[in-house]
Design a protein around this motif. Sequence first.
Motif: not given
Ligand code: HEC
Length: 424
Positions: A52-54, A62-64, A100-102, A106-108, A150-154
Amino acid sequence: MILRLLAMLVMVLSGAAAAAAQQAAPPVDNCRTCHAQLDGKLGEPAQQFADDVHATRGFTCANCHGGDPREEDMEKSMSRTRGFRGAPKRSEIPQLCAKCHSDGAFMRAYNPSLRTDQLAQYQTSVHGKRLSSGDARVAVCSDCHGVHKIRPASSPISNVHPQQIPNTCGRCHADAGYMKPYKIRTDQLLSYQASVHFDKLKGGDLAAPTCVTCHGNHGATPPGVTSVERVCGTCHVFQEQLFDQSPHKDAWAKTKIPSCLTCHGNHAIKHTSDTMVGTGKESICMTCHVEGDNGGKAAGRIYTALTGLDASLGEALSVVDTAERKGMEVGEARVTLSAAREKLIKARVDLHTMDGARVEETTKAGEKLSKQANQDGVQALAEYTFRRKGLALSLLVIAFVVVCLWLLIRNLERPAAGEETERT
Ligand code: HEC
Ligand code: HEC
Ligand code: HEC
Ligand code: HEC
Ligand code: HEC
Ligand code: HEC
Ligand code: HEC
Ligand code: HEC
Ligand code: HEC
């Protein structure tokens, strides 16, 4: 205010900590260790999480979900006092991800190029609006992105990669049972899969439109009349420009007839053909016009012009092909031929003006080129016949000379009758 500042401080700190965790050793995650040994719904998340990308960015369960990943003991690690929230309800998921995503700051720290407007966009979509009014059957973040893998969109195996999108949306939208309460059609996936756009996508052309190209990804809404025009025109630029010059533009806008869709459809867009125009049974023009009115007349004119050039091209091609099969040099004729074909393609785009004269102007230029190529082909064939005749003639002459020579040699070699008897 103070609370907000504090919250921001925590965010920034946790951001820095998470960024540092990326470099440091993998974090202790007893949640994952324990859950990986469990079966079914409790074990799957941990088993899937590795790629998973996370996970790859150093986040833990625990982050979620909250709780304390350092505790090996189940009661302690999943204790509410340590912030454990359990599995979120569907309606809570957008806010959870957006935590996190909004958060731009943090995201930067992780990826400055990633957008942070997903929740804001989502809230404008039909999905988002219905969710906030209490309908949890609509798509939430995890329906499109997955949950623990979850994967990067690419990534080609991401659910939101262009080639996966039709099925991701179709999981609900093509499920008549699931969509029954909404009374909307459920043929979008099947229709789309019958389209020229899907053919291109399947063939690996990622520039072909998928569901989200036309509907938006997070702001997925049914496109309104004007946005549809914009969507088709982002790729089919000339058709849009010429449509805008046509008499249909204003007339249709007044009565709210959508532009491209009216003639081409939306999901099951097919290859076009000349029979779409004209006055025949397959003509779309005849759904609104009759043979005698100005529209009907233009339709007839355009059809005649297009099919005329098409037939002329067919003839020229067959002549040039024949000449080439006979070994004649037809390079130049081929160049002329493809210039003529370009004119036909252009004429089919020009028709979006609905202006018969304009289409004829283009097809006439095409006819001229086509005739030129035809003549070149005919000439090559004539030269071939001429060469054949020449060859036959020279073969005859050579044969004649050979026979003469042979007769001559025979005469020279034949000894006189007297010499022959002398030797024996
Ligand atoms: C604790 C913070 C956090 C939470 C909560 C979180 N994300 Fe993320 N997410 C990130 C971070 C940081 C990245 C990595 C960005 C990178 O390095 O490219 C990421 C990456 C992603 C990506 C890949 C983006 C890309 O195309 O490169 C997706 C899709 C995504 N998250 C969806 C979700 C979804 C859906 C949820 C809820 C179920 C979620 N995230 C919850 C922090 C979080
Ligand atoms: C020693 C094993 C163990 C550890 C450590 C552990 N869990 Fe669990 N977890 C379980 C078991 C067993 C269940 C199912 C029983 C229950 O819900 O109490 C469960 C249930 C869950 C559920 C589902 C609850 C629901 O609402 O459906 C989630 C989510 C979860 N754990 C996340 C975590 C997280 C996050 C951590 C770390 C902070 C963690 N677990 C640590 C064993 C563990
Ligand atoms: C990016 C956020 C995120 C991370 C990280 C995450 N989860 Fe989840 N998890 C969710 C969401 C969202 C749901 C609810 C899914 C749903 O309802 O469709 C969920 C559901 C669950 C469930 C309940 C499954 C079920 O079908 O009832 C368990 C168990 C669980 N997670 C365990 C874990 C474990 C263990 C980890 C770490 C290996 C983990 N989660 C990491 C977001 C996350
Ligand atoms: C209806 C399906 C759908 C829903 C719901 C959805 N997404 Fe997406 N998401 C997509 C698609 C499709 C893309 C890929 C866009 C692309 O390739 O340009 C994407 C891309 C992303 C990205 C990568 C960066 C970007 O914006 O292109 C992130 C991060 C993300 N989504 C997070 C979320 C979060 C958080 C939510 C919930 C608030 C969410 N998504 C809800 C379909 C969805
Ligand atoms: C979890 C199921 C689910 C998924 C996955 C899903 N949708 Fe939806 N979608 C719904 C439901 C339910 C509605 C509400 C229907 C309504 O109100 O008309 C809806 C509404 C819509 C509408 C508005 C329809 C209208 O005219 O009211 C569009 C457009 C749409 N979705 C596009 C998409 C696209 C594009 C995707 C994939 C990126 C997608 N959806 C993924 C369940 C889903
Ligand atoms: C080339 C652009 C395009 C593509 C690709 C596309 N749509 Fe549409 N879609 C439209 C247009 C335009 C409408 C509005 C139809 C109208 O107003 O008559 C629409 C309408 C819809 C609706 C509303 C209900 C209906 O059928 O009128 C849903 C739901 C929907 N599309 C889902 C999808 C899904 C799912 C996919 C992918 C399998 C998809 N669309 C692919 C352009 C597109
Ligand atoms: C993201 C770009 C994109 C969008 C948006 C798009 N198309 Fe296309 N379209 C393509 C591609 C690529 C092809 C394949 C061209 C080919 O076969 O060479 C195509 C093919 C077509 C064809 C068939 C042409 C032929 O070869 O016979 C028609 C008709 C068409 N599109 C109409 C539309 C309409 C109407 C819309 C809007 C509802 C639309 N397109 C939206 C990219 C797009
Ligand atoms: C009044 C009906 C009508 C409208 C409106 C219309 N088209 Fe067409 N379109 C046609 C016809 C007829 C053809 C067939 C040309 C042929 O193959 O002879 C065509 C052909 C095409 C082609 C294929 C061209 C080729 O190279 O063969 C594309 C792409 C296309 N249209 C896109 C669009 C777009 C985008 C719009 C909206 C801006 C649009 N059309 C509006 C009737 C229409
Ligand atoms: C959805 C109905 C509809 C379709 C399909 C349609 N038209 Fe029209 N057309 C109209 C309307 C409405 C007008 C404006 C009122 C009028 O002049 O009749 C118009 C006007 C015209 C005009 C201008 C007429 C004038 O008096 O100046 C021409 C030319 C024309 N259309 C050609 C075509 C051709 C060619 C096609 C097929 C490729 C076609 N139309 C398809 C509805 C349609």
